[in-house]
Design an enzyme around this catalytic site. Structure first.
Site, short mmCIF file in Angstrom:
data_model
loop_
_atom_site.label_atom_id
_atom_site.label_comp_id
_atom_site.label_asym_id
_atom_site.label_seq_id
_atom_site.Cartn_x
_atom_site.Cartn_y
_atom_site.Cartn_z
N CYS A 64 6.39 -2.11 5.10
CA CYS A 64 5.94 -2.30 3.72
C CYS A 64 6.52 -3.61 3.21
O CYS A 64 7.22 -4.31 3.93
CB CYS A 64 6.40 -1.13 2.85
SG CYS A 64 8.19 -1.02 2.69
N CYS A 110 0.48 6.95 1.67
CA CYS A 110 0.85 6.29 2.93
C CYS A 110 1.70 7.18 3.84
O CYS A 110 2.17 6.73 4.88
CB CYS A 110 1.62 5.01 2.65
SG CYS A 110 0.70 3.82 1.68
#
Length: 124
Positions: free
Chosen positions: A111, A86
């Site tokens: 997140c 990510c």
């Protein structure tokens, strides 16, 4: 899950969130808040965000003036570091969080750790 297990044993935790990190999700980050992502019916967890009002410039000024260790990936363009799939380096003139979840809309870049930022800022 490991973080959730650990936070279940604590009354509070400290993050490094700053209001300037994400124009879409972090503009309203308070210094102290109830952590709705990790609190439960039997346990209220408080989240402290002591850098909430700091800018990136102020953070790096503090790091340099106080010789604070930091992740060397910053020197290679990784201005916001998360998990490997990510995270990628940012390009010149990109916002520091452009290297995180690059496939996501900029207003949705959070997140599971700080998911309450999405509802706080009324993101659909």
């Amino acid at each position: 899950m490991p973080l959730r297990r650990k936070l279940a044993d604590l009354d509070a935790w400290i993050t490094g969130q700053r209001k300037d990190q994400s124009p879409g999700t972090r503009t309203e980050v308070p210094v102290v808040e109830k952590d709705n992502a990790f609190s439960g019916e039997q346990h209220t967890l408080i989240k402290f965000n002591p850098l909430s009002h700091w800018t990136s410039t102020k953070v790096w000024q503090y790091i340099r003036e106080n010789d604070v260790p930091y992740n060397e990936l910053h020197n290679r363009g990784y201005t916001s570091i998360g998990c490997e799939p990510c995270t990628r380096p940012v390009l010149p003139n990109q916002h520091e969080r452009e290297g995180r979840w690059w496939w996501e809309d900029a207003t949705m870049k959070e997140c599971g750790l700080h998911v309450s930022n999405l509802s706080r800022n009324k993101i659909p």
